[in-house]
Design an enzyme around this catalytic site. Structure first.
Site, PDB file in Angstrom:
ATOM      1  N   CYS A 100       0.829  -1.207   0.000  1.00 24.87           N
ATOM      2  CA  CYS A 100       0.000   0.000   0.000  1.00 24.87           C
ATOM      3  C   CYS A 100       0.860   1.253   0.000  1.00 24.87           C
ATOM      4  CB  CYS A 100      -0.937   0.001   1.202  1.00 24.87           C
ATOM      5  SG  CYS A 100      -1.933   1.485   1.290  1.00 24.87           S
ATOM      6  N   CYS A 153      -0.533   4.107   2.052  1.00 26.23           N
ATOM      7  CA  CYS A 153      -0.382   3.986   3.499  1.00 26.23           C
ATOM      8  C   CYS A 153       1.055   4.258   3.927  1.00 26.23           C
ATOM      9  CB  CYS A 153      -0.733   2.574   3.974  1.00 26.23           C
ATOM     10  SG  CYS A 153      -2.174   1.871   3.206  1.00 26.23           S
ATOM     11  N   ASP A 154       2.021   3.756   3.155  1.00 26.23           N
ATOM     12  CA  ASP A 154       3.396   3.693   3.652  1.00 26.23           C
ATOM     13  C   ASP A 154       4.393   4.567   2.897  1.00 26.23           C
ATOM     14  OD1 ASP A 154       2.496   1.826   5.496  1.00 26.23           O
ATOM     15  OD2 ASP A 154       2.787   0.168   4.100  1.00 26.23           O
TER      16      ASP A 154
END
Ligand code: NAP
Length: 306
Positions: free
Chosen positions: A132, A135-136
Site C-alpha cells: 500500500c 499507506c506507507d
C-alpha cells in the site's frame, strides 16, 4: 428477528447495493468488515470514476458512498464476518459470537493484495515491505524503492511513490507492461522512475528493515543483488472468499461462481471483485452492486419474504 437483506462487505459494490436496498425500503444491515471501504481506501486519486472530472481521493469517494447508504437507512456493523451457514433459510451470519439471520444475502467482500511469497517478505512486512503505497509511501522520503508488477496498480503506486522517494524502480517479470498505455507512459517517462524488465525478486534482504533484494532475470537466469530501502507489491489481488469455502461454489482461483449476481445458493447474491476478475473497476463493482440489490428485491418479492 431476521433481517430482510444482509450485505457483507463495504466497497463500491456493497455500498451501492446498500443504497438501492435501503431506497427499496428493505432496511439493509451491512457488515462492513475491518477493511471497510475496500481497496479504494488504499488508493490516491481516482480519475476514472464518472462524475468527478477533477478526480477524487479514494477514501473521500468511499466516504461519500457510505454517507449516501446511511442517509437512506442502512445500518452498519463495523466488524468482520467470522462464519456463515447458508444451508437453510433464514441464512446465518456470525460476527464472533453474535448471530445475524437474514432472508437474503449480498456478498461484496472484494479482493486483497497478493504477495510474492519469497524469503524475507513476511518478516519485513511493515519494515519496508508493503502492498500500500498510499499507506506507507510517506516513510520513504528520499529513499530508493522498488515496485513489483506491470499493471495499472504498479504504475499508479510507482508514480505516487515518486512524491517521496529519490528513485523508484519498477520490477516486472516480462518485457512489456500490462498497464494501460497512458499509465505506462506516465510511469516510464517520469525522471525518477526506472524499469527492470524480465525480472523477478527471489528474496528480500534485511534484518530489521529492507536493505536489498535478489533479482533473477527471467530470460538469462542470472541472479543479482540490488540495494533498496523498500519493496511495494502491486501484483494483483485474490478474492476474499475464505469464509465461503465449502458453502458456495467457487472457481479455481477462489472467485464466487455466479450467474449474473446469483450464486449457487438461491437467495444469496454476489457483486464486485469477489465475482469479477475481468473488469475489477470501482464503477463496474458499483454497477454490479446495484444489480445485486435489484435482483435481491425481485427475489424477495417472488418469495414473499420482503
Ligand atoms: P493486474 O492488472 O492483474 O496486474 C498484475 C501485474 O502483476 C501484472 O503485470 C503481472 O505480470 C504481475 N504479477 C502477477 N503475479 C506476479 C508474481 N507472482 N510475480 C511477479 N509479478 C506478478 O493487477 P492490477 O495492476 O492490480 O490491476 C487490477 C485491475 O484494476 C486492472 O483491471 C486495472 O486496469 C485496474 N486498475 C485501474 C487503475 C486505474 O485505471 N487508475 C488503477 C489500478 C488498477 P504479467 O503482466 O506478466 O501477468
Amino acid at each position: 428477528m431476521s433481517e430482510t437483506v444482509l450485505i457483507i462487505g463495504s466497497g463500491p459494490a456493497g455500498l451501492t447495493a446498500a443504497v438501492y436496498a435501503a431506497r427499496a425500503d428493505l432496511s439493509p444491515l451491512m457488515i462492513e468488515g475491518m477493511a471497510a471501504g475496500g481497496q479504494l481506501m488504499l488508493t490516491t486519486d481516482v480519475e476514472n470514476y464518472p462524475g468527478f472530472p477533477d478526480g477524487i481521493m479514494g477514501p473521500d469517494l468511499m466516504g461519500q458512498f457510505r454517507k449516501q447508504a446511511e442517509r437512506f437507512g442502512t445500518r452498519i456493523v463495523s466488524s468482520d464476518v467470522t462464519k456463515v451457514d447458508f444451508s437453510a433459510r433464514p441464512f446465518k451470519v456470525w460476527v464472533d459470537q453474535d448471530l445475524h439471520e437474514a432472508d437474503s444475502i449480498i456478498i461484496s467482500t472484494g479482493a486483497s493484495a497478493r504477495w510474492l511469497d519469497v524469503p524475507g517478505e513476511e518478516k519485513l512486512r511493515g519494515y519496508g515491505v508493503s502492498a500500500c503505497a498510499t499507506c506507507d509511501g510517506f516513510f520513504f522520503r528520499d529513499k530508493e524503492i522498488m515496485v513489483v508488477g506491470g499493471g495499472d496498480s504498479a504504475m499508479e503506486e510507482a508514480l505516487f511513490l515518486t512524491k517521496f522517494a529519490s528513485k523508484v524502480t519498477i520490477v516486472h517479470r516480462r518485457d512489456e507492461f500490462r498497464a494501460s498505455k497512458i499509465m505506462a507512459r506516465r510511469a516510464i517517462e517520469h525522471p525518477k522512475v526506472e524499469v527492470m524488465w524480465d525480472s523477478v525478486i527471489t528474496e528480500i534482504k534485511g534484518d530489521t528493515a529492507v536493505t536489498g533484494v535478489m533479482v533473477e532475470n527471467t530470460k538469462t537466469g542470472d541472479v543479482t543483488e540490488h540495494a533498496t530501502d523498500g519493496v511495494f507489491m502491486a501484483i494483483g489481488h485474490d478474492p476474499n472468499t475464505s469464509i465461503f469455502q465449502g458453502v458456495l461454489d467457487l472457481d479455481d482461483e477462489g472467485y464466487i461462481v455466479a450467474d449474473g449476481t446469483a450464486t449457487s445458493i438461491d437467495g444469496v447474491f454476489a457483486a464486485g471483485d469477489v465475482v469479477d476478475k475481468v473488469y475489477r473497476q470501482a464503477i463496474t463493482a458499483a454497477g454490479m452492486g446495484c444489480q445485486a440489490a435489484l435482483d435481491t428485491e425481485r427475489w424477495l418479492a417472488a418469495h414473499e419474504e420482503g
